[in-house]
Design a protein around this motif. Sequence first.
Motif, PDB file in Angstrom:
ATOM      1  N   TYR A 155       0.826  -1.203   0.000  1.00  0.00           N
ATOM      2  CA  TYR A 155       0.000   0.000   0.000  1.00  0.00           C
ATOM      3  C   TYR A 155       0.864   1.259   0.000  1.00  0.00           C
ATOM      4  CZ  TYR A 155      -3.986  -3.027   0.636  1.00  0.00           C
ATOM      5  OH  TYR A 155      -4.944  -3.994   0.448  1.00  0.00           O
TER       6      TYR A 155
ATOM      7  N   SER B 258      -3.634   1.555  -5.018  1.00  0.00           N
ATOM      8  CA  SER B 258      -4.083   0.857  -3.813  1.00  0.00           C
ATOM      9  C   SER B 258      -4.713   1.848  -2.854  1.00  0.00           C
ATOM     10  CB  SER B 258      -2.912   0.145  -3.126  1.00  0.00           C
ATOM     11  OG  SER B 258      -1.954   1.082  -2.675  1.00  0.00           O
TER      12      SER B 258
ATOM     13  N   TRP C 167      -6.370   1.722   1.390  1.00  0.00           N
ATOM     14  CA  TRP C 167      -6.695   0.969   2.600  1.00  0.00           C
ATOM     15  C   TRP C 167      -7.398   1.906   3.570  1.00  0.00           C
ATOM     16  CZ3 TRP C 167      -5.917  -4.107   4.347  1.00  0.00           C
ATOM     17  CH2 TRP C 167      -6.147  -4.325   5.705  1.00  0.00           C
TER      18      TRP C 167
ATOM     19  N   GLY D 251      -8.702  -3.255   2.216  1.00  0.00           N
ATOM     20  CA  GLY D 251      -7.947  -2.603   1.169  1.00  0.00           C
ATOM     21  C   GLY D 251      -8.208  -3.214  -0.189  1.00  0.00           C
TER      22      GLY D 251
ATOM     23  N   ARG E  34      -6.217  -3.516  -3.985  1.00  0.00           N
ATOM     24  CA  ARG E  34      -4.968  -3.336  -4.730  1.00  0.00           C
ATOM     25  C   ARG E  34      -5.211  -3.607  -6.205  1.00  0.00           C
ATOM     26  NH1 ARG E  34      -1.535  -7.582  -3.173  1.00  0.00           N
ATOM     27  NH2 ARG E  34      -3.105  -8.602  -1.867  1.00  0.00           N
TER      28      ARG E  34
END
Length: 692
Positions: A91, A602, A604, A622, A624
């Motif tokens: 991240y 990404s 989160w 999260g 990605r």
Amino acid sequence: MPHSHFLAPSRSPMALAVRRALGLSLSGALLGAPLVALAQDEVVESDTVVVVGTALKVAAPLVETPRPVSTVQREELEERNVQSLDETFRYRAGVLAGHYGADNDTDWFKVRGFDQSTYQDGLRIYRTGYYQWLPEPYGLESVDVFKGPSSILYGEAPAGGLINAVSKRPTSEPRGEVNLQVGNRQHRQLGVDTSGPLTESGDVRYRMVGMVKERDGDLDHTENERYYFAPSLEVDFSEDTSVTFLASIQKDDAIPTNPFKLTYGTVEDTPFGKVDPQTSYGEPDYDTNERTQASLGYELRHQLNDTWRFEQNLRYSHLDMDLRSTYISARQPGSDRLATRGLVYRDGEIDSWTMDNRLIGKWYTDRTENTLMIGLGYQDLGLEGQEADLFTFGDPIDIFDPQYGNYTPVTEDQLIEREIDKQQTGLYLQDQLRIDDRWVLLGSVRYDQAETDNVNRTTGTTQRADDDQVSWSGGVMYLGDHGINPYLSYTESFEPQASVDDDGRLYEPLEGEQWEAGVKVAPPGWDGYVTAAVFDLEQRNSLVTTGGGRQEQVGKQTSQGLELEGVGYLTDQLQLTAAYTYTDAEREGGERKSLIPRHQASTWLDYAFQEGALQGLKLGGGVRYIGESTYNDITVSDVTLVDAMASYDFAENWRAQLNVNNLTDKEYVASCDYWCYYGESRSVIGSLSYQW
């Protein structure tokens, strides 16, 4: 020993963690870790930044430094339950990991389209000729990534940058943890971490970190068992002198994961469909990776007077390894199901000494603040062992239904006795000048001298390489209003090679240079930061994988890109981490580099309930995105992956936590070069910890 000094009221632990991320730590690590002590003792807090060490090896806010760096602190490592070093920067911008799938005996990173070097506590970790030193995440306080050439202060390094892992240190207050984990793939782990003062005055402090874990690999018939123990001791000999002693020993006993698969059956269709992602083409009863790594060192800090201080880091490391690793090589001519295999064989050891000495002076005028650093670094590597690289090993194997055992073990007459000795000395000078608290000017120069001897004791031949290099670096930053700081920087890298090509010749040193322009934003009063950067990076004498998996040295490779990264609290309970990376990486001749996607993104989010019936509960998740990559005329599709976590603090000192990576168990090809690699399957780990 320095004490904490605060310029503003202290914040919540969560807020402080984010500021450290911006603060950017390098938690001193870099420096070797001397500055590591800063992570515990020398925290200088302004409205938006925490000073805990820097990419300059001197204490200065990285938001006021024209060098690119990202950091992940202990809180985030625990929240995402990071199991291997290459999971750390999922991240963050500029870093590609997981492109070779889940590997149980190597950490894989690409930074800005290139390989990187790995450091621990500011000193080089040697990874050469398949001898891999692996830092254990449970023993780390933070992990930092420097993006782009970084030879100026840290000696040899590839063009992509370096990863610096910062070990856990003794604490001034008593504390401890017992952590138990279970999960899929037969994951089992027990960790113990305890620290505190040993004397009533607190001038002697200790820490003991220990862990044992077992887990099956992501491929059939693969596994790893690890034992880890890391004691440390910190002693204040006076107000001006402190020493931190660091030691560790780690033992791995594994059947190695070889994620290599052919394009045929992964990205290319076959009459029999696709191969199963968990299929292993190794030899479970023959393959092994037994590794024992141990280190002992210290970090010395001594204040000479009000202007000058001396810092020294030293570490001795020993790595003993027995590796037999069978891999798929090429499709058998004329067959729709069979493929040939190869074998990597290594049985030997590495002994290395690394040292870094720094003399740092700081003085002021009415309008300026000047910090001068003079450094001398030394590295000594000795490698001895037997090796074999067999490009044909055993009978051809059915890639859809592999049957094991059809091979002849390596014999003594197939082995080469290899010895590699390398010494490198680097002298460097860096000056940082602040003018009117508006301008930061940075200039550095380094001279390296490296000697490498490659001895083939089987044939009685010796090759010697003498490499001398002068590297330059410079930067300028304007400290604007509202915490908006634009900058421009130039850096170079230099990396002698201790490995050889298929003909036994030493590779030429890798050289790199980078221009970068960006802005770092840390508004006063906000617990967070945003960075944006564009870069132009070039590496010469690059190593590439060619047909049959051989490494060849070619000419220039380039990478240009854009990186956006931010970490911050949207509310007191809600934290956001987000990153975007655009990388245009090209090989010699303008062809697009394999493995490297142009786009990555990404985000989160985690939310901590701080009151009511759900107090103590924290939820996080999260997403990605990894864009498509190419290999020759093959396109590897993009993929979107989802991760999730939930933790609950209860009964005062207890925490239960669940982490799931690749929540939907997405089956995907992560990348292709000569081979193709499936991405890691779903990982589920539950943990229970008691802290005091």
